[in-house]
Scaffold this motif. Structure first.
Motif, PDB file in Angstrom:
ATOM      1  N   ARG A 112       0.809  -1.356  -0.139  1.00  0.00           N
ATOM      2  CA  ARG A 112       0.044  -0.076  -0.126  1.00  0.00           C
ATOM      3  C   ARG A 112       0.956   1.312   0.055  1.00  0.00           C
ATOM      4  O   ARG A 112       0.190   2.385   0.485  1.00  0.00           O
ATOM      5  N   LEU A 113       2.148   1.148  -0.247  1.00  0.00           N
ATOM      6  CA  LEU A 113       3.108   2.301  -0.496  1.00  0.00           C
ATOM      7  C   LEU A 113       3.563   2.417  -1.781  1.00  0.00           C
ATOM      8  O   LEU A 113       4.831   2.200  -1.943  1.00  0.00           O
ATOM      9  N   PRO A 114       2.515   2.812  -2.633  1.00  0.00           N
ATOM     10  CA  PRO A 114       3.183   2.941  -4.265  1.00  0.00           C
ATOM     11  C   PRO A 114       4.286   3.989  -4.516  1.00  0.00           C
ATOM     12  O   PRO A 114       4.922   3.867  -5.299  1.00  0.00           O
ATOM     13  N   ASN A 115       4.385   5.086  -3.578  1.00  0.00           N
ATOM     14  CA  ASN A 115       5.216   6.153  -3.747  1.00  0.00           C
ATOM     15  C   ASN A 115       6.325   6.017  -2.882  1.00  0.00           C
ATOM     16  O   ASN A 115       7.190   7.113  -2.854  1.00  0.00           O
ATOM     17  N   ALA A 116       6.474   5.216  -2.221  1.00  0.00           N
ATOM     18  CA  ALA A 116       7.730   4.645  -1.310  1.00  0.00           C
ATOM     19  C   ALA A 116       8.144   3.432  -1.399  1.00  0.00           C
ATOM     20  O   ALA A 116       7.742   2.359  -1.849  1.00  0.00           O
ATOM     21  N   ALA A 117       9.695   3.173  -1.543  1.00  0.00           N
ATOM     22  CA  ALA A 117      10.311   1.941  -1.515  1.00  0.00           C
ATOM     23  C   ALA A 117      10.307   1.430  -0.125  1.00  0.00           C
ATOM     24  O   ALA A 117      10.710   2.222   0.981  1.00  0.00           O
ATOM     25  N   ALA A 118      10.055   0.209   0.117  1.00  0.00           N
ATOM     26  CA  ALA A 118      10.181  -0.302   1.490  1.00  0.00           C
ATOM     27  C   ALA A 118      10.380  -1.776   1.376  1.00  0.00           C
ATOM     28  O   ALA A 118      10.042  -2.561   0.659  1.00  0.00           O
ATOM     29  N   ILE A 119      11.195  -2.117   2.431  1.00  0.00           N
ATOM     30  CA  ILE A 119      11.550  -3.310   2.570  1.00  0.00           C
ATOM     31  C   ILE A 119      11.541  -3.662   4.305  1.00  0.00           C
ATOM     32  O   ILE A 119      11.402  -2.928   5.166  1.00  0.00           O
ATOM     33  N   VAL A 120      11.426  -4.951   4.479  1.00  0.00           N
ATOM     34  CA  VAL A 120      11.831  -5.441   5.718  1.00  0.00           C
ATOM     35  C   VAL A 120      12.830  -6.512   6.242  1.00  0.00           C
ATOM     36  O   VAL A 120      13.123  -7.199   5.364  1.00  0.00           O
ATOM     37  N   VAL A 127      17.129  -8.949   4.049  1.00  0.00           N
ATOM     38  CA  VAL A 127      15.608  -8.779   3.501  1.00  0.00           C
ATOM     39  C   VAL A 127      14.830  -9.724   3.316  1.00  0.00           C
ATOM     40  O   VAL A 127      14.823 -10.835   2.502  1.00  0.00           O
ATOM     41  N   ILE A 128      13.782  -9.864   4.064  1.00  0.00           N
ATOM     42  CA  ILE A 128      12.609 -10.742   4.119  1.00  0.00           C
ATOM     43  C   ILE A 128      11.612 -10.188   3.481  1.00  0.00           C
ATOM     44  O   ILE A 128      10.542 -11.166   3.231  1.00  0.00           O
ATOM     45  N   ALA A 129      11.115  -9.117   3.315  1.00  0.00           N
ATOM     46  CA  ALA A 129       9.903  -8.540   2.331  1.00  0.00           C
ATOM     47  C   ALA A 129      10.312  -7.383   1.689  1.00  0.00           C
ATOM     48  O   ALA A 129      11.141  -6.488   2.072  1.00  0.00           O
ATOM     49  N   TRP A 130       9.655  -7.157   0.666  1.00  0.00           N
ATOM     50  CA  TRP A 130       9.949  -5.896  -0.038  1.00  0.00           C
ATOM     51  C   TRP A 130       8.619  -5.346  -0.884  1.00  0.00           C
ATOM     52  O   TRP A 130       7.763  -6.290  -1.333  1.00  0.00           O
ATOM     53  N   ASN A 131       8.643  -4.299  -1.530  1.00  0.00           N
ATOM     54  CA  ASN A 131       7.759  -3.995  -2.410  1.00  0.00           C
ATOM     55  C   ASN A 131       8.137  -3.587  -3.875  1.00  0.00           C
ATOM     56  O   ASN A 131       9.451  -3.798  -4.079  1.00  0.00           O
ATOM     57  N   ASP A 132       7.439  -3.506  -4.726  1.00  0.00           N
ATOM     58  CA  ASP A 132       7.887  -3.308  -6.148  1.00  0.00           C
ATOM     59  C   ASP A 132       8.853  -2.214  -6.263  1.00  0.00           C
ATOM     60  O   ASP A 132       9.657  -2.382  -7.003  1.00  0.00           O
ATOM     61  N   LEU A 133       8.604  -1.034  -5.611  1.00  0.00           N
ATOM     62  CA  LEU A 133       9.437   0.063  -5.975  1.00  0.00           C
ATOM     63  C   LEU A 133      10.590  -0.172  -5.438  1.00  0.00           C
ATOM     64  O   LEU A 133      11.678   0.384  -5.919  1.00  0.00           O
ATOM     65  N   ALA A 134      10.840  -0.915  -4.133  1.00  0.00           N
ATOM     66  CA  ALA A 134      12.206  -1.277  -3.650  1.00  0.00           C
ATOM     67  C   ALA A 134      13.102  -2.186  -4.731  1.00  0.00           C
ATOM     68  O   ALA A 134      14.305  -2.107  -4.727  1.00  0.00           O
ATOM     69  N   THR A 135      12.424  -3.071  -5.213  1.00  0.00           N
ATOM     70  CA  THR A 135      12.842  -3.818  -6.436  1.00  0.00           C
ATOM     71  C   THR A 135      13.556  -3.022  -7.674  1.00  0.00           C
ATOM     72  O   THR A 135      14.720  -3.231  -8.063  1.00  0.00           O
ATOM     73  N   ILE A 254      12.048  -0.577   6.688  1.00  0.00           N
ATOM     74  CA  ILE A 254      12.726   0.387   6.261  1.00  0.00           C
ATOM     75  C   ILE A 254      12.030   1.125   5.005  1.00  0.00           C
ATOM     76  O   ILE A 254      11.620   0.542   3.954  1.00  0.00           O
ATOM     77  N   ILE A 255      11.464   2.393   5.168  1.00  0.00           N
ATOM     78  CA  ILE A 255      10.620   3.066   4.254  1.00  0.00           C
ATOM     79  C   ILE A 255      11.524   4.337   3.548  1.00  0.00           C
ATOM     80  O   ILE A 255      12.060   5.185   4.456  1.00  0.00           O
ATOM     81  N   TYR A 256      11.742   4.156   2.360  1.00  0.00           N
ATOM     82  CA  TYR A 256      12.392   5.555   1.610  1.00  0.00           C
ATOM     83  C   TYR A 256      11.424   6.081   0.812  1.00  0.00           C
ATOM     84  O   TYR A 256      10.703   5.637   0.052  1.00  0.00           O
ATOM     85  N   THR A 257      11.472   7.246   1.314  1.00  0.00           N
ATOM     86  CA  THR A 257      10.613   8.350   0.377  1.00  0.00           C
ATOM     87  C   THR A 257      11.280   9.727   0.073  1.00  0.00           C
ATOM     88  O   THR A 257      12.534   9.972   0.379  1.00  0.00           O
ATOM     89  N   ALA A 258      10.871  10.281  -0.962  1.00  0.00           N
ATOM     90  CA  ALA A 258      11.458  11.519  -1.342  1.00  0.00           C
ATOM     91  C   ALA A 258      10.605  12.651  -1.082  1.00  0.00           C
ATOM     92  O   ALA A 258       9.459  12.702  -1.073  1.00  0.00           O
ATOM     93  N   ASP A 259      11.396  13.892  -0.876  1.00  0.00           N
ATOM     94  CA  ASP A 259      10.604  15.151  -0.695  1.00  0.00           C
ATOM     95  C   ASP A 259       9.735  15.663  -2.089  1.00  0.00           C
ATOM     96  O   ASP A 259      10.053  15.488  -3.121  1.00  0.00           O
ATOM     97  N   PRO A 260       8.551  16.013  -1.659  1.00  0.00           N
ATOM     98  CA  PRO A 260       7.669  16.432  -2.587  1.00  0.00           C
ATOM     99  C   PRO A 260       8.367  17.361  -3.590  1.00  0.00           C
ATOM    100  O   PRO A 260       9.154  18.427  -3.164  1.00  0.00           O
ATOM    101  N   GLY A 261       8.059  17.321  -4.690  1.00  0.00           N
ATOM    102  CA  GLY A 261       8.408  18.263  -5.876  1.00  0.00           C
ATOM    103  C   GLY A 261      10.162  18.104  -6.206  1.00  0.00           C
ATOM    104  O   GLY A 261      10.538  18.878  -7.152  1.00  0.00           O
ATOM    105  N   SER A 262      10.684  17.228  -5.587  1.00  0.00           N
ATOM    106  CA  SER A 262      12.166  17.090  -5.687  1.00  0.00           C
ATOM    107  C   SER A 262      12.520  16.170  -7.063  1.00  0.00           C
ATOM    108  O   SER A 262      11.537  15.447  -7.276  1.00  0.00           O
ATOM    109  N   PRO A 263      13.681  16.396  -7.356  1.00  0.00           N
ATOM    110  CA  PRO A 263      14.070  15.452  -8.694  1.00  0.00           C
ATOM    111  C   PRO A 263      13.939  14.077  -8.275  1.00  0.00           C
ATOM    112  O   PRO A 263      13.752  13.010  -9.140  1.00  0.00           O
ATOM    113  N   ALA A 264      14.445  13.441  -6.810  1.00  0.00           N
ATOM    114  CA  ALA A 264      14.158  12.112  -6.481  1.00  0.00           C
ATOM    115  C   ALA A 264      12.582  11.744  -6.589  1.00  0.00           C
ATOM    116  O   ALA A 264      12.568  10.568  -6.697  1.00  0.00           O
ATOM    117  N   GLU A 265      11.831  12.618  -6.240  1.00  0.00           N
ATOM    118  CA  GLU A 265      10.497  12.270  -6.405  1.00  0.00           C
ATOM    119  C   GLU A 265      10.032  11.786  -7.875  1.00  0.00           C
ATOM    120  O   GLU A 265       9.592  10.764  -8.189  1.00  0.00           O
TER     121      GLU A 265
END
Length: 283
Positions: A112-120, A127-135, A254-265
């Motif tokens: 449910r975190l489509p805009n964030a890369a997340a792993i467990v 790494v025992i779990a991850w979402n698509d963006l982390a991949t 571990i949740i990786y997010t980018a600042d709104p409006g940034s190149p990283a986003e």
């Protein structure tokens, strides 16, 4: 040992599980809900006669090995497993090794975190779990062995693809230091786990840097709130790094997010669209 309560608890747990839940055919003429007694006995590797006596409150105290088998066969959660042990008069001891079982609600959170890369991460930084963006941001963890999904091993022993140590993170030295400290703390919590001991031995013999950090006996680490990963196609991506502790499993989200409006986003949005297949991210 509370034989009557133990018997009632076992029956209640057996009746809530369907054959499909444990990979058994449902068949016909099933008169009772859930599993049959003989099916639980088979899954727990005990005799049907002994399990039947447990449900009839006539059996002697089960061993810890039997309780472990029953907990596995009945798919008990951690709280239920502890309750089973207490009913049997054998309070549970500390877990033998780090848990690798991810709670379904946590796995759902990652999805449910489509805009964030997340792993467990487990207690040993596997790494025992991850979402698509982390991949897309790091690599396809599903294509890796358990050995290669361990971040501590990867940080100190590689492989370092394209000369990038652990995805080219900007704080790799700090991460290596904190991961060594975290592993030392985990080794103290799981002193009897052979996998932890083997990992420590491998790292000490294969990395002078790890051996030096290990011998310092430090166990405290400062969290990194921001880091930059160097992606092979879109370049450097600076992300915020937030850590959520799952205390009962000794795991971290571990949740990786980018600042709104940034190149990283924008970079994360691009990665979320195209994933790894068309980006040519190494697996």
């Amino acid at each position: 040992m509370d034989r009557r309560e133990l018997a009632a608890f076992l029956r209640s747990r057996r009746e809530r599980i369907t054959p499909a839940d444990v990979g058994l055919p449902a068949g016909t003429r099933r008169r009772t809900p859930g599993l049959r007694r003989e099916e639980v006995a088979q899954l727990a590797f005990i005799s049907t006669e002994y399990y039947t006596r447990l449900e009839q409150a006539r059996a002697p105290r089960p061993s810890r090995e039997v309780l472990t088998g029953l907990a596995r066969a009945l798919r008990l959660g951690d709280t239920e497993r502890d309750h089973l042990h207490h009913l049997a008069g054998a309070p549970p001891g500390p877990p033998a090794g780090p848990s690798r079982e991810v709670r379904p609600s946590i796995a759902n959170l990652l999805r449910r975190l489509p805009n964030a890369a997340a792993i467990v991460l487990s207690a040993t930084s596997e790494v025992i779990a991850w979402n698509d963006l982390a991949t897309a941001l790091m690599e396809d963890f599903s294509a890796l062995s358990r050995r290669d999904r361990n971040f501590v091993r990867r940080a100190f022993l590689g492989p370092h693809r394209d000369g990038r140590r652990l995805y080219g993170v900007s704080d790799v030295d700090e991460f290596a230091r904190s991961s060594a400290q975290g592993l030392r703390a985990a080794a103290a919590r799981y002193p009897d786990d052979p996998e932890v001991a083997e990992l420590v031995a491998e790292l000490r013999s294969g990395s002078e840097e790890f051996a030096r950090l290990w011998d310092s006996h430090d166990v405290s680490a400062r969290p990194t709130l921001c880091k930059t990963l160097h992606h092979p196609l879109v370049g450097p991506i600076t992300v915020n790094c937030d850590v959520l502790d799952i205390a009962d499993r000794d795991q971290r989200v571990i949740i990786y997010t980018a600042d709104p409006g940034s190149p990283a986003e924008e970079a994360l949005r691009l990665l979320s669209v195209v994933g790894t297949q068309r980006m040519g991210v190494p697996g």
